[in-house]
Design a protein around this motif. Sequence first.
Motif, PDB file in Angstrom:
ATOM      1  N   GLN A  78       0.896  -1.128   0.067  1.00 60.24           N
ATOM      2  CA  GLN A  78      -0.040  -0.107  -0.224  1.00 60.24           C
ATOM      3  C   GLN A  78       0.906   1.442  -0.159  1.00 60.24           C
ATOM      4  OE1 GLN A  78      -3.347   0.232  -0.044  1.00 60.24           O
ATOM      5  NE2 GLN A  78      -3.280  -2.037  -0.532  1.00 60.24           N
ATOM      6  N   ASP A  79       2.021   1.237   0.623  1.00 57.84           N
ATOM      7  CA  ASP A  79       2.791   2.389   0.804  1.00 57.84           C
ATOM      8  C   ASP A  79       4.303   2.149   0.433  1.00 57.84           C
ATOM      9  OD1 ASP A  79       4.446   4.406   2.072  1.00 57.84           O
ATOM     10  OD2 ASP A  79       3.024   4.509   3.402  1.00 57.84           O
ATOM     11  N   TYR A  80       4.851   2.533  -0.861  1.00 59.51           N
ATOM     12  CA  TYR A  80       5.849   2.419  -1.366  1.00 59.51           C
ATOM     13  C   TYR A  80       6.768   3.718  -2.061  1.00 59.51           C
ATOM     14  CZ  TYR A  80       3.436   1.642  -5.901  1.00 59.51           C
ATOM     15  OH  TYR A  80       2.879   1.555  -6.890  1.00 59.51           O
ATOM     16  N   LEU A  81       7.804   3.720  -2.432  1.00 61.63           N
ATOM     17  CA  LEU A  81       8.580   4.924  -2.924  1.00 61.63           C
ATOM     18  C   LEU A  81       8.921   4.079  -4.380  1.00 61.63           C
ATOM     19  CD1 LEU A  81       9.852   7.654  -3.342  1.00 61.63           C
ATOM     20  CD2 LEU A  81      11.781   6.647  -2.151  1.00 61.63           C
ATOM     21  N   GLU A  82       8.620   4.753  -5.307  1.00 67.80           N
ATOM     22  CA  GLU A  82       8.987   4.235  -6.757  1.00 67.80           C
ATOM     23  C   GLU A  82      10.069   5.044  -7.347  1.00 67.80           C
ATOM     24  OE1 GLU A  82       7.371   2.537 -10.996  1.00 67.80           O
ATOM     25  OE2 GLU A  82       6.049   3.706  -9.530  1.00 67.80           O
ATOM     26  N   LEU A  83      11.083   4.439  -7.821  1.00 63.67           N
ATOM     27  CA  LEU A  83      12.357   4.982  -8.677  1.00 63.67           C
ATOM     28  C   LEU A  83      12.076   4.601  -9.843  1.00 63.67           C
ATOM     29  CD1 LEU A  83      15.280   5.190  -6.324  1.00 63.67           C
ATOM     30  CD2 LEU A  83      13.469   6.560  -6.312  1.00 63.67           C
ATOM     31  N   ILE A  84      11.987   5.469 -10.802  1.00 67.94           N
ATOM     32  CA  ILE A  84      11.883   5.195 -12.178  1.00 67.94           C
ATOM     33  C   ILE A  84      13.229   5.647 -12.831  1.00 67.94           C
ATOM     34  CG2 ILE A  84      10.484   5.477 -14.451  1.00 67.94           C
ATOM     35  CD1 ILE A  84       8.172   6.481 -12.294  1.00 67.94           C
ATOM     36  N   ILE A  85      13.918   4.711 -13.397  1.00 65.41           N
ATOM     37  CA  ILE A  85      15.300   4.834 -14.010  1.00 65.41           C
ATOM     38  C   ILE A  85      15.300   5.019 -15.286  1.00 65.41           C
ATOM     39  CG2 ILE A  85      17.550   4.207 -13.862  1.00 65.41           C
ATOM     40  CD1 ILE A  85      16.774   2.539 -11.336  1.00 65.41           C
ATOM     41  N   ASN A  86      15.597   6.127 -16.220  1.00 67.96           N
ATOM     42  CA  ASN A  86      15.562   6.466 -17.518  1.00 67.96           C
ATOM     43  C   ASN A  86      16.739   6.525 -17.857  1.00 67.96           C
ATOM     44  OD1 ASN A  86      12.399   6.565 -17.873  1.00 67.96           O
ATOM     45  ND2 ASN A  86      12.613   8.307 -16.452  1.00 67.96           N
ATOM     46  N   LYS A  87      17.199   5.702 -19.092  1.00 71.76           N
ATOM     47  CA  LYS A  87      18.652   5.807 -19.610  1.00 71.76           C
ATOM     48  C   LYS A  87      18.635   6.850 -20.432  1.00 71.76           C
ATOM     49  CE  LYS A  87      18.591   1.636 -21.011  1.00 71.76           C
ATOM     50  NZ  LYS A  87      19.043   0.225 -21.452  1.00 71.76           N
ATOM     51  N   ASP A  88      19.747   7.641 -20.489  1.00 73.98           N
ATOM     52  CA  ASP A  88      19.763   8.706 -21.574  1.00 73.98           C
ATOM     53  C   ASP A  88      20.476   8.242 -22.748  1.00 73.98           C
ATOM     54  OD1 ASP A  88      21.272  10.643 -23.065  1.00 73.98           O
ATOM     55  OD2 ASP A  88      21.119  12.258 -21.248  1.00 73.98           O
ATOM     56  N   GLU A  89      19.532   8.196 -23.965  1.00 74.07           N
ATOM     57  CA  GLU A  89      20.081   7.756 -25.028  1.00 74.07           C
ATOM     58  C   GLU A  89      21.451   8.083 -25.644  1.00 74.07           C
ATOM     59  OE1 GLU A  89      18.412   4.799 -26.132  1.00 74.07           O
ATOM     60  OE2 GLU A  89      17.084   5.102 -24.648  1.00 74.07           O
ATOM     61  N   SER A  90      21.881   9.355 -25.301  1.00 71.93           N
ATOM     62  CA  SER A  90      23.054   9.949 -25.998  1.00 71.93           C
ATOM     63  C   SER A  90      24.395   9.887 -25.031  1.00 71.93           C
ATOM     64  CB  SER A  90      22.823  11.455 -26.057  1.00 71.93           C
ATOM     65  OG  SER A  90      22.665  12.036 -25.015  1.00 71.93           O
ATOM     66  N   ASP A  91      23.878   9.442 -23.735  1.00 72.93           N
ATOM     67  CA  ASP A  91      25.212   9.246 -22.979  1.00 72.93           C
ATOM     68  C   ASP A  91      24.927   8.148 -22.051  1.00 72.93           C
ATOM     69  OD1 ASP A  91      27.146   9.280 -20.627  1.00 72.93           O
ATOM     70  OD2 ASP A  91      27.112  11.477 -20.824  1.00 72.93           O
ATOM     71  N   VAL A  92      25.795   6.832 -22.266  1.00 75.70           N
ATOM     72  CA  VAL A  92      25.274   5.677 -21.566  1.00 75.70           C
ATOM     73  C   VAL A  92      25.485   5.736 -19.920  1.00 75.70           C
ATOM     74  CG1 VAL A  92      25.944   4.026 -23.431  1.00 75.70           C
ATOM     75  CG2 VAL A  92      27.728   4.777 -21.794  1.00 75.70           C
ATOM     76  N   GLU A  93      26.207   6.634 -19.584  1.00 74.99           N
ATOM     77  CA  GLU A  93      26.368   6.835 -18.049  1.00 74.99           C
ATOM     78  C   GLU A  93      25.311   7.649 -17.273  1.00 74.99           C
ATOM     79  OE1 GLU A  93      30.308   8.244 -17.089  1.00 74.99           O
ATOM     80  OE2 GLU A  93      31.166   6.404 -17.478  1.00 74.99           O
ATOM     81  N   LYS A  94      24.724   8.410 -18.150  1.00 71.50           N
ATOM     82  CA  LYS A  94      23.643   9.381 -17.639  1.00 71.50           C
ATOM     83  C   LYS A  94      22.176   8.612 -17.491  1.00 71.50           C
ATOM     84  CE  LYS A  94      25.215  13.774 -19.044  1.00 71.50           C
ATOM     85  NZ  LYS A  94      24.998  14.850 -19.977  1.00 71.50           N
ATOM     86  N   ARG A  95      21.527   9.005 -16.234  1.00 71.52           N
ATOM     87  CA  ARG A  95      20.251   8.590 -16.109  1.00 71.52           C
ATOM     88  C   ARG A  95      19.431   9.588 -15.486  1.00 71.52           C
ATOM     89  NH1 ARG A  95      22.579   4.837 -17.839  1.00 71.52           N
ATOM     90  NH2 ARG A  95      22.701   2.687 -17.108  1.00 71.52           N
ATOM     91  N   THR A  96      18.213   9.476 -15.650  1.00 71.89           N
ATOM     92  CA  THR A  96      17.132  10.420 -14.969  1.00 71.89           C
ATOM     93  C   THR A  96      16.564   9.540 -14.185  1.00 71.89           C
ATOM     94  OG1 THR A  96      17.105  11.971 -16.666  1.00 71.89           O
ATOM     95  CG2 THR A  96      15.320  12.198 -15.155  1.00 71.89           C
ATOM     96  N   ILE A  97      16.429   9.974 -12.863  1.00 77.91           N
ATOM     97  CA  ILE A  97      15.567   9.222 -11.947  1.00 77.91           C
ATOM     98  C   ILE A  97      14.395   9.933 -11.166  1.00 77.91           C
ATOM     99  CG2 ILE A  97      15.730   8.119  -9.905  1.00 77.91           C
ATOM    100  CD1 ILE A  97      18.558   7.212 -10.237  1.00 77.91           C
ATOM    101  N   ASP A  98      12.976   9.546 -11.706  1.00 75.92           N
ATOM    102  CA  ASP A  98      12.026  10.299 -10.942  1.00 75.92           C
ATOM    103  C   ASP A  98      11.568   9.495  -9.866  1.00 75.92           C
ATOM    104  OD1 ASP A  98      11.860  11.781 -13.342  1.00 75.92           O
ATOM    105  OD2 ASP A  98      11.159  10.026 -14.499  1.00 75.92           O
ATOM    106  N   PHE A  99      11.338  10.238  -8.863  1.00 74.38           N
ATOM    107  CA  PHE A  99      10.740   9.682  -7.616  1.00 74.38           C
ATOM    108  C   PHE A  99       9.327   9.712  -7.287  1.00 74.38           C
ATOM    109  CE2 PHE A  99      14.876  10.469  -6.660  1.00 74.38           C
ATOM    110  CZ  PHE A  99      15.184  10.060  -5.503  1.00 74.38           C
ATOM    111  N   GLN A 100       8.609   8.686  -7.219  1.00 75.63           N
ATOM    112  CA  GLN A 100       7.064   8.747  -6.971  1.00 75.63           C
ATOM    113  C   GLN A 100       6.772   8.072  -5.601  1.00 75.63           C
ATOM    114  OE1 GLN A 100       4.871   7.179 -10.317  1.00 75.63           O
ATOM    115  NE2 GLN A 100       5.197   8.911 -11.909  1.00 75.63           N
ATOM    116  N   THR A 101       5.965   8.718  -4.678  1.00 77.52           N
ATOM    117  CA  THR A 101       5.498   8.246  -3.716  1.00 77.52           C
ATOM    118  C   THR A 101       4.111   7.591  -3.571  1.00 77.52           C
ATOM    119  OG1 THR A 101       4.826  10.390  -2.672  1.00 77.52           O
ATOM    120  CG2 THR A 101       7.035   9.752  -2.274  1.00 77.52           C
ATOM    121  N   PHE A 102       3.699   6.809  -2.821  1.00 77.31           N
ATOM    122  CA  PHE A 102       2.458   6.173  -2.724  1.00 77.31           C
ATOM    123  C   PHE A 102       2.413   5.732  -1.102  1.00 77.31           C
ATOM    124  CE2 PHE A 102       3.936   5.259  -6.839  1.00 77.31           C
ATOM    125  CZ  PHE A 102       2.895   5.646  -7.733  1.00 77.31           C
ATOM    126  N   GLY A 103       1.946   6.918  -0.506  1.00 77.42           N
ATOM    127  CA  GLY A 103       1.505   6.710   1.125  1.00 77.42           C
ATOM    128  C   GLY A 103       2.617   7.568   1.750  1.00 77.42           C
TER     129      GLY A 103
END
Length: 157
Positions: A114-139
């Motif tokens: 019912q209660d969790y934190l989600e980290l959505i990891i998105n790779k950068d297509e132009s740089d293999v080392e870069k990531r954007t991490i989106d935080f979404q909370t549920f609870g």
Amino acid sequence: MSILIENPEQTEQLALVIGEVAQPGDNLVLTGDLGAGKTTLTKGIARGLGIDQMVKSPTYTIIREYQQGRIPLYHMDVYRVEFGASELGLDDYFEGDGLSVIEWGNTLKEALPQDYLELIINKDESDVEKRTIDFQTFGPQATAFKERILLKLACCQ
């Protein structure tokens, strides 16, 4: 809320912080494409918890438990769980005395806690080392978990 990760060192720093601020009963869902860094992040989280045992992906075992840290780590990979997730007894982990890290947790749907934190990891297509991490909370516990992470990241940079 999103953060930009520019290199593996920043990924490691984020993971360590997550492990350092995690509290019993926190649930973390890691979402992202294959190779996005979900298991790598979990390895760093384990170090932040004080676990020095080798952390491996539980792809075929579904759940690996690590008890020797500050709090237990319950590492789950539910990529191959299509049916019967509610019969796996995951609630015992989600409501337990440790941190549950669930790779591919978005596939669990109604079996998610019912209660969790989600980290959505998105790779950068132009740089293999870069990531954007989106935080979404549920609870409320997830919201507090996110705030502890961001506060510690801010003070350590």
